[in-house]
Design a protein around this motif. Sequence first.
Motif, mmCIF file in Angstrom:
data_model
loop_
_atom_site.group_PDB
_atom_site.id
_atom_site.type_symbol
_atom_site.label_atom_id
_atom_site.label_comp_id
_atom_site.label_asym_id
_atom_site.label_seq_id
_atom_site.Cartn_x
_atom_site.Cartn_y
_atom_site.Cartn_z
ATOM 1 N N LYS A 1 0.842 -1.202 0.000
ATOM 2 C CA LYS A 1 0.000 0.000 0.000
ATOM 3 C C LYS A 1 0.873 1.246 0.000
ATOM 4 N N THR A 2 0.363 2.321 -0.617
ATOM 5 C CA THR A 2 1.073 3.597 -0.584
ATOM 6 C C THR A 2 0.714 4.348 0.689
ATOM 7 N N ASN A 3 1.512 5.375 1.000
ATOM 8 C CA ASN A 3 1.254 6.155 2.211
ATOM 9 C C ASN A 3 0.125 7.168 2.009
ATOM 10 N N ARG A 4 -0.390 7.268 0.807
ATOM 11 C CA ARG A 4 -1.542 8.132 0.524
ATOM 12 C C ARG A 4 -2.647 7.282 -0.112
ATOM 13 N N PRO A 5 -3.880 7.456 0.343
ATOM 14 C CA PRO A 5 -4.978 6.660 -0.223
ATOM 15 C C PRO A 5 -5.167 6.878 -1.722
ATOM 16 N N GLU A 6 -4.952 8.111 -2.199
ATOM 17 C CA GLU A 6 -5.148 8.394 -3.622
ATOM 18 C C GLU A 6 -3.924 8.027 -4.454
ATOM 19 N N ALA A 7 -2.757 7.849 -3.810
ATOM 20 C CA ALA A 7 -1.506 7.442 -4.473
ATOM 21 C C ALA A 7 -1.108 8.376 -5.612
ATOM 22 N N VAL A 8 -1.317 9.676 -5.431
ATOM 23 C CA VAL A 8 -0.938 10.671 -6.439
ATOM 24 C C VAL A 8 0.221 11.492 -5.884
ATOM 25 N N TYR A 9 1.300 11.574 -6.656
ATOM 26 C CA TYR A 9 2.503 12.279 -6.241
ATOM 27 C C TYR A 9 2.992 13.157 -7.395
ATOM 28 N N ARG A 10 3.725 14.206 -7.061
ATOM 29 C CA ARG A 10 4.354 15.053 -8.076
ATOM 30 C C ARG A 10 5.678 14.418 -8.499
ATOM 31 N N CYS A 11 6.176 14.796 -9.665
ATOM 32 C CA CYS A 11 7.481 14.312 -10.113
ATOM 33 C C CYS A 11 8.538 14.706 -9.082
ATOM 34 N N GLY A 12 9.386 13.768 -8.719
ATOM 35 C CA GLY A 12 10.433 14.015 -7.746
ATOM 36 C C GLY A 12 10.000 13.845 -6.304
ATOM 37 N N GLU A 13 8.712 13.699 -6.064
ATOM 38 C CA GLU A 13 8.207 13.527 -4.698
ATOM 39 C C GLU A 13 8.320 12.060 -4.285
ATOM 40 N N GLN A 14 8.734 11.832 -3.052
ATOM 41 C CA GLN A 14 8.944 10.496 -2.524
ATOM 42 C C GLN A 14 7.612 9.782 -2.265
ATOM 43 N N ALA A 15 7.471 8.579 -2.773
ATOM 44 C CA ALA A 15 6.307 7.726 -2.490
ATOM 45 C C ALA A 15 6.773 6.602 -1.575
ATOM 46 N N THR A 16 6.079 6.427 -0.468
ATOM 47 C CA THR A 16 6.442 5.380 0.485
ATOM 48 C C THR A 16 5.437 4.244 0.382
ATOM 49 N N PHE A 17 5.952 3.045 0.269
ATOM 50 C CA PHE A 17 5.124 1.848 0.159
ATOM 51 C C PHE A 17 5.286 1.028 1.433
ATOM 52 N N THR A 18 4.171 0.655 2.047
ATOM 53 C CA THR A 18 4.187 -0.224 3.209
ATOM 54 C C THR A 18 3.919 -1.634 2.714
#
Length: 114
Positions: free
Chosen positions: A33-50
């Motif tokens: 799962k992503t750390n955001r429910p909508e899983a939308v990030y900007r370019c260069g922004e860190q996405a964390t996966f649990t």
Amino acid sequence: MNVLRKIVLFSTIVLTGALFYVLPAASFTIDVKTNRPEAVYRCGEQATFTIAFLGGDPLDKTGEARATFSLDGLKVIKKIKISPPSGVTSISGTLDEPGFLRCEVRYVTRTHTY
């Protein structure tokens, strides 16, 4: 001839049912799962996966867990070995260009891939 077809069909059904009974589905699962429910990030922004390893132990404990980050599921960004493959852990990744950052996690043993 008609009797022979019925016998073959019956044997096929019985053998297929026996295979499903002998080889039950593994109760071991991997939840990502992503750390955001909508899983939308900007370019260069860190996405964390649990990553949660659920449902008990895998059948073979000799394997290793690996995560692969890719751009739209095609271009591999990086590969990570996850150790130990139990409980819950987190990993992060980012994209420098628009697209979908895919995180695929597998637990690979000598006999199974989860």
